[in-house]
Motif scaffolding. Structure first.
Motif, short mmCIF file in Angstrom:
data_model
loop_
_atom_site.label_atom_id
_atom_site.label_comp_id
_atom_site.label_asym_id
_atom_site.label_seq_id
_atom_site.Cartn_x
_atom_site.Cartn_y
_atom_site.Cartn_z
N PHE A 83 15.74 -11.54 85.52
CA PHE A 83 15.45 -12.01 84.97
C PHE A 83 15.28 -13.62 85.10
O PHE A 83 14.86 -14.52 85.34
N ALA A 84 17.00 -13.64 85.67
CA ALA A 84 17.15 -15.32 85.54
C ALA A 84 16.57 -15.71 86.88
O ALA A 84 17.04 -17.34 86.40
N ASP A 89 13.60 -20.65 88.58
CA ASP A 89 12.89 -21.27 90.22
C ASP A 89 12.54 -22.31 89.86
O ASP A 89 11.32 -21.50 89.28
N THR A 90 13.14 -22.90 89.58
CA THR A 90 12.33 -24.50 89.84
C THR A 90 11.46 -24.99 89.96
O THR A 90 10.51 -25.79 90.49
N HIS A 95 5.84 -25.39 90.34
CA HIS A 95 4.01 -25.41 91.23
C HIS A 95 3.09 -25.58 90.20
O HIS A 95 2.03 -25.70 89.91
N VAL A 96 3.76 -24.30 89.66
CA VAL A 96 2.57 -24.05 88.27
C VAL A 96 2.32 -24.87 87.84
O VAL A 96 1.17 -24.76 86.83
N GLU A 97 3.03 -25.47 86.80
CA GLU A 97 3.04 -26.66 86.33
C GLU A 97 1.77 -27.93 87.31
O GLU A 97 0.86 -28.20 86.62
N ALA A 98 2.40 -27.99 88.58
CA ALA A 98 1.39 -28.81 89.47
C ALA A 98 -0.24 -28.07 89.05
O ALA A 98 -1.20 -29.41 89.77
N ARG A 111 0.10 -26.38 80.93
CA ARG A 111 1.41 -26.26 81.85
C ARG A 111 2.15 -25.62 82.01
O ARG A 111 2.67 -25.36 82.37
N GLN A 112 2.72 -25.27 80.31
CA GLN A 112 3.97 -24.54 79.97
C GLN A 112 3.89 -23.55 80.94
O GLN A 112 3.16 -22.64 80.58
N VAL A 113 5.26 -23.15 81.68
CA VAL A 113 5.30 -21.73 82.41
C VAL A 113 5.99 -21.13 81.54
O VAL A 113 7.49 -20.74 80.85
#
Length: 277
Positions: A83-84, A89-90, A95-98, A111-113
């Motif tokens: 989980f951690a 995984d920054t 990537h998901v945000e962008a 946008r918040q993951v």
């Protein structure tokens, strides 16, 4: 007669429901006020109209860790580490945000993951080390990149695998179209049942997350059955709505478990994970 004795005496009379009404009303009012505050906050701060994203409560995360631990026969401490690993995984988070901010459908996405039960998907892939994962239902592709991220980690540890993602919408999966995650994913556009029938290699892990009708879910599990590798695991995102996977597990001699998530600070009651193995 003191107050406690009086209350106990009233509780044994026909006046008990009347006397209890103010207390019952206050409890309902407090609950409804909390729901209304949460709902109003979501209406003005979120853009999502379906496939809602949220965090899990601390207790729900703990239950999810044990759910994965039992179904995958791994120590719960290892599950928490996975989980951690995902949440730390920054590169994936960035990537998901962008990609969300640049997407044509960004007006309907936050946008918040927030991964919610998908951290469980990630941990299951890390535990099972599948060579071939198939998911039905992609939407933006958040679940797809989570599964792909787990496969990438497995590959670095000597357990390569691929993800086949099936969706009927040609616009689906925009989060899973960038490397390195796209290198793990075969995105197939078309009817899920027909696409399952066309699979040309065994499936180690199957996840139903497409049309949530009982009939369609049942058709997917029936269609995937002859495609499964020995010891394959079946998952459903529909376990809070139907008993399809539990019934399929009983017919095919498998074990079954269900987990229901509890969202934190969200009006939606949550979905869950059903697993058969």
């Amino acid at each position: 007669m003191d107050a406690t004795t009086l209350r106990r005496a009233i509780a044994r009379t026909p006046l008990a429901p009347v006397a209890a009404f103010p207390k019952r009303l206050a409890r309902v009012a407090r609950h409804d006020a909390k729901v209304l505050r949460t709902s109003a906050r979501w209406l003005f701060t979120s853009r999502e109209h379906h496939n809602y994203t949220y965090d899990l409560t601390k207790l729900s995360r703990q239950h999810l860790a044990w759910f994965v631990s039992v179904s995958c026969d791994v120590p719960v401490r290892q599950v928490r580490d996975w989980f951690a690993e995902l949440e730390g995984d920054t590169e994936l988070r960035g990537h998901v945000e962008a990609a969300t901010a640049a997407a044509a459908r960004r007006g309907l996405a936050d946008r918040q993951v927030r991964y919610a039960r998908r951290v469980g998907w990630y941990a299951i892939v890390r535990a099972r080390k599948p060579a071939h994962v198939v998911e039905t239902g992609v939407d933006k592709g958040l679940g797809s990149v989570v599964l792909a991220a787990a496969l990438l980690r497995n590959t670095t540890e000597g357990h390569p695998g691929r993800l086949t993602s099936l969706d009927i919408n040609p616009e689906a999966g925009y989060l899973a179209r960038a490397t390195p995650w796209a290198d793990m994913v075969d995105l197939v556009i078309g009817d899920s049942v027909a696409s399952i029938g066309a699979l040309d290699r065994p499936v180690d892990l199957f996840l139903h997350d497409s049309d949530h009708s009982r009939v369609h879910e049942q058709r997917e599990f029936e269609e995937i059955e002859p495609k499964l590798a020995p010891g394959a695991m079946l998952l459903t995102d529909n376990v809070t709505a139907t008993n399809v996977l539990a019934e399929h597990a009983e017919r095919t001699g498998r074990r079954f478990l269900a987990y229901r998530e509890t969202p934190a600070r969200h009006w939606y009651p949550g979905d869950g994970i059903g697993v058969a193995w």
